[in-house]
Design an enzyme around this catalytic site. Structure first.
Site, short mmCIF file in Angstrom:
data_model
loop_
_atom_site.label_atom_id
_atom_site.label_comp_id
_atom_site.label_asym_id
_atom_site.label_seq_id
_atom_site.Cartn_x
_atom_site.Cartn_y
_atom_site.Cartn_z
N LYS A 1 -17.37 -3.85 21.74
CA LYS A 1 -18.23 -2.82 21.15
C LYS A 1 -17.95 -2.71 19.65
O LYS A 1 -18.88 -2.60 18.84
CB LYS A 1 -18.00 -1.47 21.85
CG LYS A 1 -18.57 -1.45 23.26
CD LYS A 1 -18.09 -0.27 24.09
CE LYS A 1 -18.57 -0.40 25.53
NZ LYS A 1 -18.04 0.61 26.44
N ASP B 1 -23.06 7.64 24.86
CA ASP B 1 -23.04 7.03 26.20
C ASP B 1 -24.05 7.71 27.12
O ASP B 1 -24.36 7.19 28.20
CB ASP B 1 -21.64 7.17 26.83
CG ASP B 1 -20.85 5.87 26.76
OD1 ASP B 1 -21.48 4.80 26.64
OD2 ASP B 1 -19.61 5.93 26.83
N GLN C 1 -13.78 5.43 26.30
CA GLN C 1 -13.90 4.34 27.28
C GLN C 1 -13.41 4.81 28.65
O GLN C 1 -12.32 5.33 28.79
CB GLN C 1 -13.08 3.13 26.80
CG GLN C 1 -13.22 1.90 27.69
CD GLN C 1 -14.63 1.32 27.70
OE1 GLN C 1 -15.30 1.23 26.67
NE2 GLN C 1 -15.11 0.93 28.88
#
Ligand code: NAD
Length: 294
Positions: free
Chosen positions: A53, A120, A97
């Site tokens: 990412k 997200d 994460q």
């Protein structure tokens, strides 16, 4: 019939090029889009995902600021970091994460993220807005799946989409995206899960079949209608003595068998995975634009 293989890497590259141009414009106006990444612990898969990412951020001109915390970090310390990032006007997106180490309340962390920085799309506010058909951050994998389908020239309008898997990060948001009344959705959706009886009976009725379970070869050729579009979200490690690391990645679909029946199919790797990262960049650019009132 031999299926067309949908090249997720190529389509992700198109999306990233669009993001790069958008970032360039924002930077020209004096605003640097910034993504904060947070990794708790040293899980190798999570490290690799975050690394990927951050490299993609660099590729499109988004600045990433990484926060590495030990696996023993108390939940309260993680929440404190999230609050600091919420307050920091230089941070536009926050990515924690997952999965978090055992003992950390994952839902509390998700809910602590400012919905305006929730790139997200996991925050209940953003999930709720999605259900209501309002402007929101859509979680990256479902958003990427829709982009893959449409940019490959397939329509969802009026099609029967069967999703296998009902997780909060893939199945449920994808279902809610697809049922919206819009030219890029408008599908009839069936969601199957671990409680579904006779899975094959449902999957065989799909014009578009999406598998998001996490079981290698769950979907065989006998479960797919001839001419269907098959999107394989699963990422499974299987032992392979020939592979350099002793394992390889496969999806949930028996690729070799199903490609002889389907009209189009996404491979693993190189299908949905690259799109997920590309959509994270789309969401981060959007968050930065919004913060600037654009
Ligand atoms: P999850 O474990 O949260 O959910 C799995 C779902 O599968 C559940 O809803 C369960 O009801 C369903 N299920 C389990 N067994 C079943 C069966 N026999 N028949 C029908 N349904 C069954 O998983 P998730 O987080 O949604 O991830 C699913 C897979 O997708 C995993 O392999 C994951 O690694 C992968 N994934 C890939 C990406 C990507 O970017 N490519 C992103 C997210 C997840």
């Amino acid at each position: 019939m031999t299926a067309r293989i949908i090249d997720g890497r190529a389509i992700a590259a198109q999306v990233l090029e669009e993001v790069r141009k958008g970032v360039f414009e924002l930077r020209a106006a004096g605003l640097v889009p910034r993504l904060a990444t947070v990794l708790v612990g040293e899980d190798p898969a999570s490290r690799a995902y975050v690394g990927n990412k951050r490299r993609t951020c660099e590729q499109v001109g988004i600045e990433s600021v990484h926060h590495q915390l030990p696996a023993s970090t108390p939940g309260e310390a993680l929440l404190e970091l999230v609050r600091e990032l919420n307050e920091d006007p230089g941070v536009h997106g926050i990515l924690v994460q997952l999965p978090l180490p055992r003992g950390v309340d994952t839902q509390a962390v998700i809910e602590a993220i400012d919905p305006a920085k929730d790139v997200d799309g996991f925050h209940p506010v953003n999930l709720g807005r999605l259900v209501a058909g309002l402007e929101t951050f859509v979680s990256c994998t479902p958003a990427g799946i829709l982009e893959l389908i449409h940019r490959s020239g397939f329509e969802t309008r009026g099609r029967h989409v069967v999703i296998v898997g009902r997780s909060n990060i893939v199945g449920k948001p994808l279902m809610n995206l697809l049922v919206q009344k819009s030219p890029t959705a408008d599908a009839t959706v069936t969601v199957c899960h671990s409680g579904t009886r006779d899975l094959a009976e449902h999957t065989r009725r799909a014009d578009i079949l999406v598998a998001a379970v996490g079981r290698p070869h769950l979907i065989g050729a006998d479960m797919v209608r001839s001419g269907a579009v098959v999107v394989d979200v699963g990422i499974n490690r299987v032992a392979d003595a020939q592979a350099p690391r002793g394992h390889r990645l496969v999806g949930d679909v028996d690729f070799e068998a199903v490609r002889r029946r389907a009209a189009a199919i996404t491979p693993v790797p190189g299908g949905v995975g690259p799109m997920t990262v590309a959509m994270l960049m789309v969401n981060t650019l959007k968050a930065a634009r919004r913060a600037a009132g654009l």
